[in-house]
Write an enzyme that holds these catalytic residues in place. Structure first.
Site, PDB file in Angstrom:
ATOM      1  N   GLU A  71      -4.435   8.155   7.585  1.00 54.81           N
ATOM      2  CA  GLU A  71      -5.413   7.217   7.010  1.00 54.81           C
ATOM      3  C   GLU A  71      -5.769   6.132   8.025  1.00 54.81           C
ATOM      4  O   GLU A  71      -6.937   5.742   8.152  1.00 54.81           O
ATOM      5  CB  GLU A  71      -4.829   6.601   5.741  1.00 54.81           C
ATOM      6  CG  GLU A  71      -5.820   5.793   4.925  1.00 54.81           C
ATOM      7  CD  GLU A  71      -5.214   5.259   3.639  1.00 54.81           C
ATOM      8  OE1 GLU A  71      -5.905   4.473   2.951  1.00 54.81           O
ATOM      9  OE2 GLU A  71      -4.061   5.600   3.317  1.00 54.81           O
TER      10      GLU A  71
ATOM     11  N   HIS B  28       0.827  -1.206   0.000  1.00 55.28           N
ATOM     12  CA  HIS B  28       0.000   0.000   0.000  1.00 55.28           C
ATOM     13  C   HIS B  28       0.866   1.264   0.000  1.00 55.28           C
ATOM     14  O   HIS B  28       0.552   2.261  -0.665  1.00 55.28           O
ATOM     15  CB  HIS B  28      -0.921  -0.030   1.223  1.00 55.28           C
ATOM     16  CG  HIS B  28      -1.771   1.176   1.381  1.00 55.28           C
ATOM     17  ND1 HIS B  28      -1.561   2.105   2.371  1.00 55.28           N
ATOM     18  CD2 HIS B  28      -2.848   1.622   0.671  1.00 55.28           C
ATOM     19  CE1 HIS B  28      -2.467   3.064   2.278  1.00 55.28           C
ATOM     20  NE2 HIS B  28      -3.255   2.801   1.251  1.00 55.28           N
TER      21      HIS B  28
ATOM     22  N   GLU C 210       2.126   1.859  -3.457  1.00 61.36           N
ATOM     23  CA  GLU C 210       1.037   2.438  -4.273  1.00 61.36           C
ATOM     24  C   GLU C 210       1.007   3.954  -4.108  1.00 61.36           C
ATOM     25  O   GLU C 210       0.879   4.705  -5.086  1.00 61.36           O
ATOM     26  CB  GLU C 210      -0.300   1.827  -3.857  1.00 61.36           C
ATOM     27  CG  GLU C 210      -1.498   2.412  -4.574  1.00 61.36           C
ATOM     28  CD  GLU C 210      -2.708   2.566  -3.672  1.00 61.36           C
ATOM     29  OE1 GLU C 210      -3.297   3.673  -3.660  1.00 61.36           O
ATOM     30  OE2 GLU C 210      -3.060   1.590  -2.986  1.00 61.36           O
ATOM     31  N   HIS C 211       1.131   4.442  -2.871  1.00 56.73           N
ATOM     32  CA  HIS C 211       1.151   5.885  -2.627  1.00 56.73           C
ATOM     33  C   HIS C 211       2.373   6.543  -3.259  1.00 56.73           C
ATOM     34  O   HIS C 211       2.272   7.605  -3.873  1.00 56.73           O
ATOM     35  CB  HIS C 211       1.163   6.151  -1.112  1.00 56.73           C
ATOM     36  CG  HIS C 211      -0.188   6.125  -0.475  1.00 56.73           C
ATOM     37  ND1 HIS C 211      -0.693   7.175   0.247  1.00 56.73           N
ATOM     38  CD2 HIS C 211      -1.141   5.160  -0.454  1.00 56.73           C
ATOM     39  CE1 HIS C 211      -1.905   6.867   0.699  1.00 56.73           C
ATOM     40  NE2 HIS C 211      -2.194   5.644   0.283  1.00 56.73           N
TER      41      HIS C 211
END
Length: 420
Positions: A126, A46, A49-50
Site C-alpha cells: 500500500e 492503521h 484497522e487491517h
C-alpha cells in the site's frame, strides 16, 4: 428523527431514521488515530484497522468478508489522524448480522502473529502504491513540512521502518489503551428503529472496560517553510498553504465559503484564472482540513515544471485580491448555494448520514443537523470572508511544498510575496 443514548460505561449510541430507504448503515467510531501514536508506533492505528478483519474467535477472515457480502452488504473501515471507523451497510433486516460481525471484529480479534507479519507486507505494498501517486503523496509531504515532527504531520499509513518495528505486544498495548468504552461511538442511519438497535447493542457493549483511554491533545505549531523535493517526474506537484481553523472554531462555516470561492470547484477563482484562462494546469483546487485543535488551508496544483513559478505567482495574486478587495455578492451567494446543494444531495445517502452522525458525536458530543449548517452558512457575510482570509493568509506562516524535477534554486515563494 435523531436519538441518542449513553451507556453507563460511556459508550454512545446515536441513530437517525430515514423514511423511504431499505438499508441501514452502522459505524463503530473509535476516538483514536495517527495523532495519538508515539513516534515508535507510527502507523499502528492503521495496522490495527487491517488486523481486525483477519479473524476472531468464531470467524476466519474469509468468513468475516462473506458474512456481509453474502447478503448484498458492504463492510469496510478507514483510519484518519483522529479517529478510526468500522462500518457496514446492509438491508435493514440484516442489521442484527452486521452488529454481530462488527462487534465480533472489534472485541474478539485474535491478533495472530502470522496475520501481523502478513498484513505488514500488505501495507508495505500500500505504501509503494501511494509513493507511485505523487499527486497524493505531496499532501502528506506538505503536512510534514508545515507541522514538522508533530504527529499530525506524519502519514497515517506509517513507513516501512516504523511498521517493521511494531510487535504483537505493541498492538495489544495500543489496542487496550485506546479501544475502550469512553472512546466509542456507534452511529446508525437509514431504516432503523432506535429502540430495537439499542436492544441489540447494549448487551454486547455494556461490559466494555471504560478505563485506560488515552486521548491527550498536543496542539501543533506551524513551521513556515519552502521545501523543494526532487523527483524525476513529468509534472511538478505543488501545495501552498497556511494553518487553518479547528473543528470547534465558529469560523469553520466562513472557511467553507472562502474555500468554495477560491478553489472549491470549476467556477472558483483559481480554476477559472489558472486553468481556463491561462491553461497552465489540468488540476487545481483548494481544500481545508480541520482537526480537534488545529487545521490547514491548502491550494494544490499539478503543472509542467516550466509553469511552476507562474502558477505560484497567480495563486498568491488571487489570494491578494481577496485580502485587498474582498469577494462580491454574486460569488458569495453562488458559494452558499454550492455548499447547500452538495450537503443536501449527500444527505440522501445512508452512509453519508451515518458518517456525519458519528463524526459529530465523536467531535462535538452532539448532533449538528443539515439545517444548522445551512443556517450558519447563510449567515456568512462578505466582511466575514475577507476578515478570515486576512487572518489566515499571513505571509509569515505561508508554507510551500514542491515535488518534481526541479533543482533547489529554480523556484521560490510567489514573487509577489517576496516583493512585499
Amino acid at each position: 428523527m435523531y436519538h441518542k443514548d449513553v451507556l453507563p460505561n460511556g459508550v454512545t449510541i446515536v441513530s437517525e431514521e430515514m423514511p423511504g430507504v431499505q438499508s441501514v448503515a452502522i459505524g463503530f467510531w473509535v476516538r483514536t488515530g495517527s495523532r495519538f501514536e508515539k513516534p515508535e508506533e507510527m502507523g499502528i492505528s492503521h495496522l490495527i484497522e487491517h488486523l481486525l478483519f483477519k479473524g476472531t474467535k468464531k470467524r476466519t477472515a474469509k468468513e468475516i468478508a462473506e458474512s456481509i457480502e453474502s447478503v448484498g452488504g458492504q463492510l469496510n473501515a478507514f483510519t484518519s489522524k483522529e479517529y478510526t471507523c468500522y462500518y457496514a451497510r446492509v438491508l435493514s433486516e440484516y442489521l442484527p448480522l452486521a452488529i454481530d460481525v462488527l462487534t465480533d471484529m472489534l472485541f474478539s480479534s485474535l491478533f495472530k502473529e502470522e496475520d501481523l507479519e502478513r498484513e505488514k507486507k500488505v501495507i508495505e505494498e500500500e505504501i509503494r502504491m501511494y509513493e507511485d501517486t505523487p499527486d497524493e503523496i505531496v499532501h502528506d509531504l506538505f503536512s510534514q513540512t508545515i507541522w514538522g515532527g508533530h504527529p499530525l504531520g506524519r502519514p497515517v499509513i506509517g513507513t516501512r521502518d516504523s511498521l517493521a518495528g511494531i510487535t504483537r505486544e505493541d498492538i495489544i498495548s495500543y489496542y487496550q489503551r485506546h479501544y475502550c468504552s469512553s472512546n466509542l461511538v456507534v452511529a446508525l442511519a437509514g431504516r432503523v428503529e432506535h429502540g430495537k438497535a439499542l436492544s441489540l447493542l447494549e448487551p454486547l457493549l455494556a461490559t466494555l472496560p471504560g478505563k485506560g483511554c488515552e486521548n491527550e491533545l498536543n496542539p501543533p505549531s506551524a513551521n513556515a517553510a519552502f521545501k523543494n523535493i526532487y523527483r524525476d517526474l513529468e509534472q511538478v506537484q505543488i501545495c501552498l498553504g497556511v494553518p487553518g481553523v479547528s473543528m470547534h472554531d465558529p469560523q469553520i462555516y466562513t472557511l467553507q465559503v472562502l474555500n468554495s470561492i477560491l478553489g472549491g470547484g470549476a467556477s472558483s477563482r483559481l480554476f477559472q484564472r489558472i486553468r481556463e484562462e491561462r491553461a497552465l494546469v489540468y488540476s487545481i483546487y483548494s481544500y481545508y482540513l480541520s482537526y480537534m485543535d488545529s487545521g490547514l488551508f491548502t491550494i494544490y496544483a499539478g503543472t509542467n515544471p516550466s509553469n511552476c513559478q507562474e502558477v505560484l505567482d497567480l495563486s498568491w495574486e488571487e489570494i491578494e485580491k481577496i485580502l485587498e478587495i474582498g469577494v462580491d455578492e454574486e460569488e458569495l451567494e453562488r458559494a452558499k448555494k454550492q455548499i447547500r446543494g452538495s450537503l443536501l444531495m449527500a444527505s440522501e445517502s445512508v452512509l453519508h448520514r451515518m458518517h456525519r452522525l458519528g463524526k459529530s458525536e465523536l467531535i462535538y458530543r452532539r448532533f449538528i443537523t443539515s439545517d444548522d449548517i445551512i443556517r450558519r452558512i447563510a449567515a456568512v457575510s462578505r466582511t466575514d470572508v475577507q476578515y478570515l482570509a486576512r487572518q489566515l493568509f499571513n505571509p509569515d506562516l505561508l508554507t510551500v511544498t514542491i515535488l518534481g524535477p526541479l533543482e533547489d534554486g529554480e523556484i521560490s515563494y510567489p514573487r509577489l510575496l517576496l516583493k512585499t
